[in-house]
Design a protein around this motif. Structure first.
Motif, PDB file in Angstrom:
ATOM      1  N   THR A  25       0.867  -1.174   0.000  1.00 47.37           N
ATOM      2  CA  THR A  25       0.000   0.000   0.000  1.00 47.37           C
ATOM      3  C   THR A  25       0.902   1.222   0.000  1.00 47.37           C
ATOM      4  OG1 THR A  25      -1.316  -1.281   1.522  1.00 47.37           O
ATOM      5  CG2 THR A  25      -1.979   0.976   1.189  1.00 47.37           C
ATOM      6  N   PRO A  26       0.482   2.294  -0.656  1.00 45.63           N
ATOM      7  CA  PRO A  26       1.314   3.502  -0.633  1.00 45.63           C
ATOM      8  C   PRO A  26       1.447   4.039   0.786  1.00 45.63           C
ATOM      9  CG  PRO A  26      -0.599   3.781  -2.073  1.00 45.63           C
ATOM     10  CD  PRO A  26      -0.738   2.447  -1.437  1.00 45.63           C
ATOM     11  N   THR A  51       9.802   7.361   5.310  1.00 41.98           N
ATOM     12  CA  THR A  51       8.381   7.311   4.992  1.00 41.98           C
ATOM     13  C   THR A  51       8.122   7.028   3.513  1.00 41.98           C
ATOM     14  OG1 THR A  51       8.463   9.718   4.859  1.00 41.98           O
ATOM     15  CG2 THR A  51       7.623   8.782   6.896  1.00 41.98           C
TER      16      THR A  51
HETATM   17  P1  ADP Z   1      12.645   8.336   2.943  1.00 37.38           P
HETATM   18  O1  ADP Z   1      13.277   8.848   1.676  1.00 37.38           O
HETATM   19  O2  ADP Z   1      11.341   8.959   3.248  1.00 37.38           O
HETATM   20  O3  ADP Z   1      13.576   8.373   4.109  1.00 37.38           O
HETATM   21  P2  ADP Z   1      12.776   5.808   1.600  1.00 37.38           P
HETATM   22  O4  ADP Z   1      12.227   6.220   0.303  1.00 37.38           O
HETATM   23  O5  ADP Z   1      14.252   5.637   1.690  1.00 37.38           O
HETATM   24  O6  ADP Z   1      12.298   6.791   2.748  1.00 37.38           O
HETATM   25  O7  ADP Z   1      12.014   4.490   2.054  1.00 37.38           O
HETATM   26  C1  ADP Z   1      12.291   3.837   3.272  1.00 37.38           C
HETATM   27  C2  ADP Z   1      12.053   2.365   3.136  1.00 37.38           C
HETATM   28  O8  ADP Z   1      10.685   2.075   2.947  1.00 37.38           O
HETATM   29  C3  ADP Z   1      12.769   1.762   1.948  1.00 37.38           C
HETATM   30  O9  ADP Z   1      13.381   0.564   2.357  1.00 37.38           O
HETATM   31  C4  ADP Z   1      11.677   1.503   0.943  1.00 37.38           C
HETATM   32  O10 ADP Z   1      11.991   0.400   0.121  1.00 37.38           O
HETATM   33  C5  ADP Z   1      10.485   1.229   1.830  1.00 37.38           C
HETATM   34  N1  ADP Z   1       9.222   1.577   1.223  1.00 37.38           N
HETATM   35  C6  ADP Z   1       8.925   2.683   0.483  1.00 37.38           C
HETATM   36  N2  ADP Z   1       7.639   2.683   0.122  1.00 37.38           N
HETATM   37  C7  ADP Z   1       7.088   1.575   0.646  1.00 37.38           C
HETATM   38  C8  ADP Z   1       5.764   1.023   0.616  1.00 37.38           C
HETATM   39  N3  ADP Z   1       4.774   1.637  -0.011  1.00 37.38           N
HETATM   40  N4  ADP Z   1       5.567  -0.149   1.248  1.00 37.38           N
HETATM   41  C9  ADP Z   1       6.586  -0.771   1.891  1.00 37.38           C
HETATM   42  N5  ADP Z   1       7.833  -0.311   1.963  1.00 37.38           N
HETATM   43  C10 ADP Z   1       8.095   0.860   1.347  1.00 37.38           C
END
Ligand code: ADP
Ligand code: MG
Length: 594
Positions: A25-26, A51
């Protein structure tokens, strides 16, 4: 309920990409920004680290790029080389289904490789501001075809003094462009930048969640990924949670872990987005009734569900953000009850841990991975306290006259010991070594009856089995420590192995083990040793000379090999296809099938 990825107007390639990564899920920031970015809006987005901001901009970029045109159409700026590489990898993953070419460009790497990449033609450049600026100055990076610019971790870039570089770069992209700023915080300087360069940006802010429950003991376990299963099962055996949720990041991990745990005899139920609502309700009912002790779930799947308070929350993967962490552990310690939250942290993830600790303004207590001796001690303690309860409640008094009779001829101490022996399954039962007070664990293989578990493996010399095959399989496949393996006696077509009782239970729950040769051996409980002098049922062909393995610095002692049978009343040979003997030889740990 949160929207689905499909509801965000992602196309089939995008949906396949998130599916492949196991995203269900997003995240909130994704739900809010993806539609805006797909529509071409400028966005100023604030959300905490972890996030999912990367996918929030990567998915729309991947969808809007014309892959047939090998020109740089999107530029992502990130503060550090590590982040540039990380974002570039994530974009490659998310764009793989449509052949998106992404090039990381950062300082510290020679220009050659980057030049080759740029000349070959890529769709997206992810770079640090300094190096991107260098390429522009050298004429090796042309931004005239760029229509989307993302400033990732914008606050950090400004903190690092990149504002002039960023302004220089923004001056080189066409007027008609989309600019997205993603940041954990929005200080004034970012507002100023947004006002100067963005057009009517949509402002998105994802609120941080409330603080954690004080009644919850928060702990972490440091463990390498490959040792996680072992660490988890040890903790489960030690803590015997009556109801626990184990959170995993993706549904694939949920499936893998629940399969592994089920294979080891735990009653675990998996819950994720592919499980239908009807099935979920059924699993939840079983969980509430205590028929299922462990719920393995993705965070989002668990979110929409009314899950009762649990005694333990496990973060099998460290959550990406403090919000997620708080949300997850909020499942325990409700309404003043006590709860434990245990988070698994790989050595490479300690920074994430520190980050969460800072956010929640609390440090997590480090918990060592329990040893088999800890588990044995804990079981003994539980047994001891149930004995005391039985004595103090008077529930056992109906047996006092029997004990009185026996005590006329026998030492009452021995009478009590015999009763406990029988209560623990008698011959072939679970008789753990008393936990060592200090110093090394009691020597295994001294093998007075009951101190070791004996396993029967249905392959022996005729199948080319050697002691080192057994040790290799036990240590690498079953993650048993070599010190927990005692005598290995190899016979014609079977092998007897002595192991620590806890290990015996573990291996019996597995039922089979692959040897190096690729052959699977069936593991069953061997008949317990008889006291010397007792006649063993003879093997029809008579025992061949056993191959004595000398493991753990001791030779095996001269017990007579005999045809092993399973304990209990099964007919000889029935052990071949048996389900693991789930009876006396199992630990009493709740959560195990029994
Ligand atoms: P941010 O840039 O906000 O710190 P990231 O984009 O690095 O976060 O994402 C953090 C983690 O969450 C990553 O390991 C990514 O693969 C995972 N992730 C991102 N979107 C989802 C989602 N919709 N469902 C599950 N995991 C996700
Ligand atoms: Mg990020």
């Amino acid at each position: 309920m949160p929207p689905t990825f499909a509801e965000l107007e992602l196309d089939a390639d995008g949906l396949r990409a998130v599916e492949a990564l196991g995203f269900e899920t997003p995240t909130p920031i994704q739900a809010q920004t993806i539609p805006l970015l797909l529509a071409g809006r400028d966005v100023l987005a604030q959300a905490q680290t972890g996030t999912g901001k990367t996918a929030a901009f990567a998915l729309p970029i991947a969808q809007r790029v014309e892959t047939a045109r090998r020109k740089v159409q999107a530029l992502v700026l990130a503060p550090t080389r590590e982040l540039a590489i990380q974002v570039s990898r994530a974009m490659q993953d998310l764009g793989r289904t449509r052949g998106l070419a992404v090039l990381p460009v950062y300082g510290g790497q020679g220009y050659d490789q980057q030049l080759r990449g740029l000349r070959a033609g890529v769709h997206v450049v992810v770079g640090t501001p300094g190096r991107v600026m260098d390429h522009i100055r050298r004429g090796t990076l042309d931004l005239s075809t760029v229509n989307t610019v993302v400033l990732d971790e914008a606050d950090e870039m400004l903190d690092m003094g990149f504002v002039e570089d960023i302004e220089f770069i923004l001056g080189k992209v066409p007027e008609e462009r989309q600019i997205a700023l993603f940041s954990a915080t929005i200080p004034k300087r970012i507002d100023a930048l947004a006002q100067r360069y963005q057009r009517k940006p949509a402002r998105i802010s994802i609120a941080r969640e409330a603080a954690t429950a004080p009644q919850t003991r928060q702990m972490y376990v440091e463990t390498h990924h490959r040792e996680k299963v072992r660490a988890l099962t040890r903790i489960l055996d030690l803590e015997s949670p009556s109801s626990a949720i184990i959170f995993c990041r993706t549904k694939r991990e949920v499936d893998e872990l629940s399969g592994t745990l089920q294979g080891r005899g735990y009653t675990a139920a998996a819950i994720h987005g592919d499980i239908t609502q009807v099935q979920r309700e059924r699993l939840l009912l079983a969980f509430r009734d205590g028929r299922v002790a462990l719920l393995i779930a993705t965070e989002v799947a668990a979110r929409g569900l009314d899950i009762p308070d649990v005694t333990h929350v496990f973060n099998y993967d460290i959550p990406g953000s403090a919000d997620a962490y708080i949300h997850r552990i909020g499942r325990t310690g409700r309404m003043g009850r006590k709860g434990d939250a245990i988070t698994f942290v790989a050595p490479s993830e300690t920074r994430k841990l520190r980050f969460i600790e800072r956010q929640i303004r609390q440090s997590l207590m480090k918990m060592p991975v329990p040893t088999t001796a800890d588990i044995a001690a804990r079981r003994e303690e539980m047994f001891r306290s149930s004995l005391v309860t039985a004595i103090e409640s008077g529930a056992a008094s109906r047996y006092t006259s029997l004990v009185g009779t026996l005590a006329k001829d026998h030492d009452p101490l021995q009478v009590a010991a015999a009763a406990i022996y029988l209560a623990n399954g008698g011959p072939g039962g679970r008789h753990e070594e008393p936990a060592a007070e200090e110093g090394p664990p009691p020597r295994r293989g001294s093998a007075s009856e009951g101190e070791v578990a004996r396993l029967h493996l249905d392959a022996g010399r005729a199948q080319g089995v050697s002691p080192s095959d057994i040790v290799a399989a036990f240590t690498s496949e079953a993650e048993v420590s070599g010190r927990e393996i005692g005598a290995i006696d190899i016979y014609g077509d079977f092998t007897l192995v002595e192991v620590a009782p806890v290990v015996g239970t573990l291996l019996l729950a597995r039922a089979t083990l692959p040897l190096r040769s690729g052959r699977d051996v069936q593991i069953t409980a061997a008949e317990p040793k008889r006291p010397p002098g007792a006649t063993a049922p003879g093997r029809p062909s008579g025992p061949r000379k056993g191959h004595k393995g000398a493991i753990g610095g001791r030779a095996s002692h001269g017990h007579k090999p005999r045809r092993p049978t399973t304990s209990g009343s099964r007919p000889p040979g029935a052990h071949k296809r048996r389900k693991p003997a789930r009876g006396a030889a199992r630990p009493a740990g709740v959560g195990k099938r029994g």
